[in-house]
Design an enzyme around this catalytic site. Sequence first.
Site, PDB file in Angstrom:
ATOM      1  N   LYS A 125      43.766 -48.313  36.327  1.00 12.45           N
ATOM      2  CA  LYS A 125      42.586 -49.088  36.730  1.00 12.45           C
ATOM      3  C   LYS A 125      41.696 -48.194  37.569  1.00 12.45           C
ATOM      4  CE  LYS A 125      41.192 -53.470  36.454  1.00 12.45           C
ATOM      5  NZ  LYS A 125      41.617 -54.555  35.549  1.00 12.45           N
ATOM      6  N   ASP A 165      35.501 -54.305  33.747  1.00 14.14           N
ATOM      7  CA  ASP A 165      36.129 -55.355  34.552  1.00 14.14           C
ATOM      8  C   ASP A 165      34.984 -55.947  35.384  1.00 14.14           C
ATOM      9  OD1 ASP A 165      39.127 -56.222  35.275  1.00 14.14           O
ATOM     10  OD2 ASP A 165      38.034 -56.238  37.149  1.00 14.14           O
ATOM     11  N   GLY A 236      34.373 -69.274  37.654  1.00 19.60           N
ATOM     12  CA  GLY A 236      33.724 -68.067  37.147  1.00 19.60           C
ATOM     13  C   GLY A 236      32.609 -68.409  36.180  1.00 19.60           C
ATOM     14  N   GLY A 238      31.515 -65.390  34.163  1.00 17.60           N
ATOM     15  CA  GLY A 238      31.400 -64.102  33.466  1.00 17.60           C
ATOM     16  C   GLY A 238      32.001 -64.109  32.080  1.00 17.60           C
ATOM     17  N   ASN A 239      32.395 -62.915  31.682  1.00 12.21           N
ATOM     18  CA  ASN A 239      32.898 -62.678  30.352  1.00 12.21           C
ATOM     19  C   ASN A 239      34.091 -63.576  29.986  1.00 12.21           C
ATOM     20  OD1 ASN A 239      32.866 -61.048  28.059  1.00 12.21           O
ATOM     21  ND2 ASN A 239      34.651 -59.938  28.821  1.00 12.21           N
ATOM     22  N   VAL A 240      35.019 -63.707  30.915  1.00 12.59           N
ATOM     23  CA  VAL A 240      36.241 -64.462  30.633  1.00 12.59           C
ATOM     24  C   VAL A 240      35.928 -65.957  30.525  1.00 12.59           C
ATOM     25  CG1 VAL A 240      38.604 -64.914  31.378  1.00 12.59           C
ATOM     26  CG2 VAL A 240      37.556 -62.700  31.895  1.00 12.59           C
ATOM     27  N   ALA A 241      35.161 -66.465  31.510  1.00 12.88           N
ATOM     28  CA  ALA A 241      34.783 -67.883  31.514  1.00 12.88           C
ATOM     29  C   ALA A 241      34.027 -68.238  30.231  1.00 12.88           C
ATOM     30  CB  ALA A 241      33.919 -68.173  32.735  1.00 12.88           C
ATOM     31  N   TRP A 242      33.146 -67.355  29.840  1.00 17.63           N
ATOM     32  CA  TRP A 242      32.322 -67.552  28.627  1.00 17.63           C
ATOM     33  C   TRP A 242      33.205 -67.670  27.385  1.00 17.63           C
ATOM     34  CZ3 TRP A 242      31.741 -63.250  25.102  1.00 17.63           C
ATOM     35  CH2 TRP A 242      30.784 -63.421  24.100  1.00 17.63           C
TER      36      TRP A 242
HETATM   37  N1  GLU Z   1      39.781 -55.413  32.716  1.00 13.50           N
HETATM   38  C1  GLU Z   1      40.540 -56.056  31.676  1.00 13.50           C
HETATM   39  C2  GLU Z   1      41.897 -56.438  32.201  1.00 13.50           C
HETATM   40  O1  GLU Z   1      42.038 -56.758  33.362  1.00 13.50           O
HETATM   41  C3  GLU Z   1      40.562 -55.250  30.398  1.00 13.50           C
HETATM   42  C4  GLU Z   1      41.136 -53.879  30.489  1.00 13.50           C
HETATM   43  C5  GLU Z   1      40.956 -53.043  29.218  1.00 13.50           C
HETATM   44  O2  GLU Z   1      40.445 -53.543  28.236  1.00 13.50           O
HETATM   45  O3  GLU Z   1      41.370 -51.886  29.271  1.00 13.50           O
HETATM   46  O4  GLU Z   1      42.868 -56.505  31.489  1.00 13.50           O
END
Ligand code: GLU
Length: 445
Positions: A125, A165, A236, A238-242
């Site tokens: 990360k 992220d 949220g 963002g991307n996940v909520a959407w």
């Molecule tokens: N940030 C996302 C996660 O927490 C995706 C990570 C990725 O695709 O490498 O899993």
Amino acid sequence: MYDLEAFMKELQRKNPDQPEFIQAVRGVLSSIIDLVNGNPVYEKNRILERMTEPDRILQFRVEWENDKGELEVNRAWRVQFNNAIGPYKGGTRFTKDLTLGTLKFLAFEQTFKNSLTTLPMGGGKGGCDFDPAGKSDREIMRFCRAYMMELQKYIGPDTDVPAGDLGCGGREIGYMYGMYKQIKTENTGVLTGKDMSFGGSILRPEATGYGAIYFAEEMLKDRGDKLEGKRIAISGYGNVAWGVAKKASQLGAKVVTLSGRKGFVLDEEGVGTQEKWDFLEALRASNTGNVEAYAKRFGAKFFPGEKPWGVKCDMAFPCASQNELDLADAKTLVAGGCKYVVESSNMGDTPEATEYFQSHGVAFAPGKAANAGGVACSGLEMSQDAMHYRWSAAEVDEKLHEIMQSIHKACVDYGRRADGTVDYVRGANAASFKHVADTMLKLGY
Ligand code: GLU
């Protein structure tokens, strides 16, 4: 035999200012310490000591020029946590208050999450204490290029593959990839979450949310229940909520909340039309987190300063950030009749909230299982880039669906309780620990 408390005390001593990292390690170990101690080979090979110490941490300075012509300086890191199973893989977070401790917790969790996907990916990360809020497009571009100027020294398609992220979406990935290509003259899949016009996978933006819903469907099935007709609260915007809102509505459930920095929205009609999803996409790109604008646009109610968990619902999907749902929220949700909590953010629930759900009959899925669809689709993007080939939406969706089903199966295999219900925390941690630990043993030291 490992003594959990003694081990945690030593970890705390070594990492005194990293509470989230300590929390994440304790979360994993407390649920599986019997399994770890059940096989003496683990302690003999110091497996816990090795799994809680990152392979390496890279820290670097990012210098960029703002629109006023002033020089700005930020601090960035890439935590390469564990590459036993494959290249380091994990997202990039751009938030103002980012710390190394946060990234270590995320990289640690990512190692386990990635191992559950069945794809060959290790855990990493990265990110920067850069605040995207209010920055112009040119500023974002200059920052992303400066960030990649340094990061490119440490990554590669078979070494370490970053993605997005919080604060880092498709636009940022595009600018970073552009810089990488200029420096290296390469077209390798060194980043995932790319636009489809230059090597991205179809469905990658949707994958985390869709995956969480596919996982939830399996949880429901296991209890003889179904998604159709369920009332869902999410946090949220963002991307996940959407993605969660989109897939849930397509499958006949109704998402009634969203939340941002300043409060939450209650939309009794449901976040269930293309127009609303498009609005969310634009909101995410603006980086403002101003969900009140959604309420104004669609005549929904906005509750300033509040979280969405007081709204009556059958299922809750925390989709914002770590520790966003605490014990008081858990009590409110259970009192309101919530039966399923599908953690779609990373470590979205505090340990007390998780424990409360588990002891009150709620089926609780931890983020490393439920939100693994995003990184799983990243793994599929890496495969497509390596093959110089593209799968169709149907092919990617089918693979994603299969992966989420297999993660659910792993949780059941390791987490089925005597009363027939599933302890998803234990299941996810046990299956992934075994996978990573046993691979490390096969590789020697
Ligand atoms: N940030 C996302 C996660 O927490 C995706 C990570 C990725 O695709 O490498 O899993």
